[in-house]
Design an enzyme around this catalytic site. Sequence first.
Site, PDB file in Angstrom:
ATOM      1  CG  HIS A  40      19.839  61.519  -1.030  1.00 26.40           C
ATOM      2  ND1 HIS A  40      19.256  61.517  -2.271  1.00 26.40           N
ATOM      3  CD2 HIS A  40      21.029  62.129  -1.191  1.00 26.40           C
ATOM      4  CE1 HIS A  40      20.064  62.098  -3.148  1.00 26.40           C
ATOM      5  NE2 HIS A  40      21.143  62.477  -2.522  1.00 26.40           N
ATOM      6  CE1 TYR A  68      10.600  47.927  -1.295  1.00 29.55           C
ATOM      7  CE2 TYR A  68      11.989  46.544   0.108  1.00 29.55           C
ATOM      8  CZ  TYR A  68      10.730  46.917  -0.355  1.00 29.55           C
ATOM      9  OH  TYR A  68       9.626  46.279   0.113  1.00 29.55           O
ATOM     10  CD  GLU A  91      29.771  64.420  -0.363  1.00 28.36           C
ATOM     11  OE1 GLU A  91      29.353  65.547  -0.666  1.00 28.36           O
ATOM     12  OE2 GLU A  91      29.083  63.388  -0.489  1.00 28.36           O
ATOM     13  CG  ASP A 127      27.207  65.667  -8.791  1.00 27.36           C
ATOM     14  OD1 ASP A 127      27.552  64.922  -7.867  1.00 27.36           O
ATOM     15  OD2 ASP A 127      26.182  66.366  -8.739  1.00 27.36           O
TER      16      ASP A 127
HETATM   17 MG    MG Z   1      23.877  64.298   0.443  1.00 27.76          MG
END
Ligand code: MG
Length: 440
Positions: free
Chosen positions: A246, A188, A373, A350
Amino acid sequence: MSETAAQTLNDDGLPEPAVAPAWEPTGGLPALRITNVKAIPTAPDNIRLVVVKVETSEPGLYGLGCATFTQRPLAVVTAIEEYLKPFLIGRDPNDIEDIWQSAYVSSYWRSGPVLNNALSGVDMALWDIKGKRAGMPVYQLLGGKCRRAADVYVHAGGRDPQEVEENARRFLEQGYRFIRCQVAVPGYSTYGSQIRPKAAAPTFAQPLGLSQEPWEPTPYCRLVPKLFEHIRTALGDEVELLHDIHERIPPIAAIGLAKELEQYRLFFLEDPFAPEDNGYFPILRQQTAIPIAMGELYVNQAEYVPLIRDRLIDFIRVHLSDIGGLSPARKLAAFCEFFGVRTAWHGPGDVSPVGHAANLHLDLACYNFGIQEWTTFSERAREVFPGTPEARAGAIWSNDRPGLGVDIDEGLAAKYPFPAHPLNGAWPPVRRRDGTVVRP
Ligand code: MG
């Protein structure tokens, strides 16, 4: 404030020029004007970044801001060059708040990721200019440091739990103590689990959903508790573990998964629901005490204010440039503090190094910092962006230069144009086995 003298009216009967306020708040400093605003697209790590440079009437004094919306960067460039630039030339760059508020409403229809990113580029650049002018790092303008450095988390992905463990161990050896674990579901298209080596410093970054394999929620929900059972047993209690759903599974499946994962004592579980399913948070909160991080997709205060006010999340995860920059983020952080919600600003590849620096200044100055993060930039990216924050001992540190502390080598940036892509960087659809498109 005194009224301006007789104003000329334009064809619509509105005063002209209508953009500058009628005061001169120079604060004793020499008058300063914005002379140019430009968007700088660059992709040193093959990720489309957009940085804004605001130039001023003082030779050599300019600011940089992050306007990176990597799936729609060309739309952001247009918003900057065609709309914000004419709006801002001639303005006093000291007026950060007035510029933000007036630019925000100048489109009448406002908010949204394109316009917010464009505004963020300008907003961060103005904070950079103010810091340079004051001779202080931006965190000083925000109230000063309340910690030495900002703890970060890094991404450990893998094809199976053993490989995730190996990659997590590598990070632990480097001094990181907060590890996000994502595992591939065999057959997947799984978010965040594929290994994508980088030239200089191998990291385990997300594949951005480019795989053409299908996605099904059930196999994922079966596998993730097994991953954390393996990792917690293998790595022990000391390491802080994180996971990102997510927004990919039905809300009730996310509630079930959150309950199952509670026993593994995660530092946080991220994005259990899509923003469209915010209404599920009160139900989740009554079912489990697992700490919840949410919000990298939020662009509008109407989306996140109720969750904070009602104490339904534990970490706010917004992407600074997607909510409009440093100005709205510092207000959001202060609002969160009153409700016991900690910050965990979105910080993947990004976000440009300029955006990461903006995250860091908030991390250092906000009492309710939770975690940051972090992504490892290549040497190439560090050459394009001198002053990029560096990680040591599992934390990132300020270089203490005035402003945001990150510069750009425009000549070098121009050598890394956006890579050719059939969709100009847009994400291709991820689909279920039957072809139904799913959230990325
Ligand atoms: Mg995230």
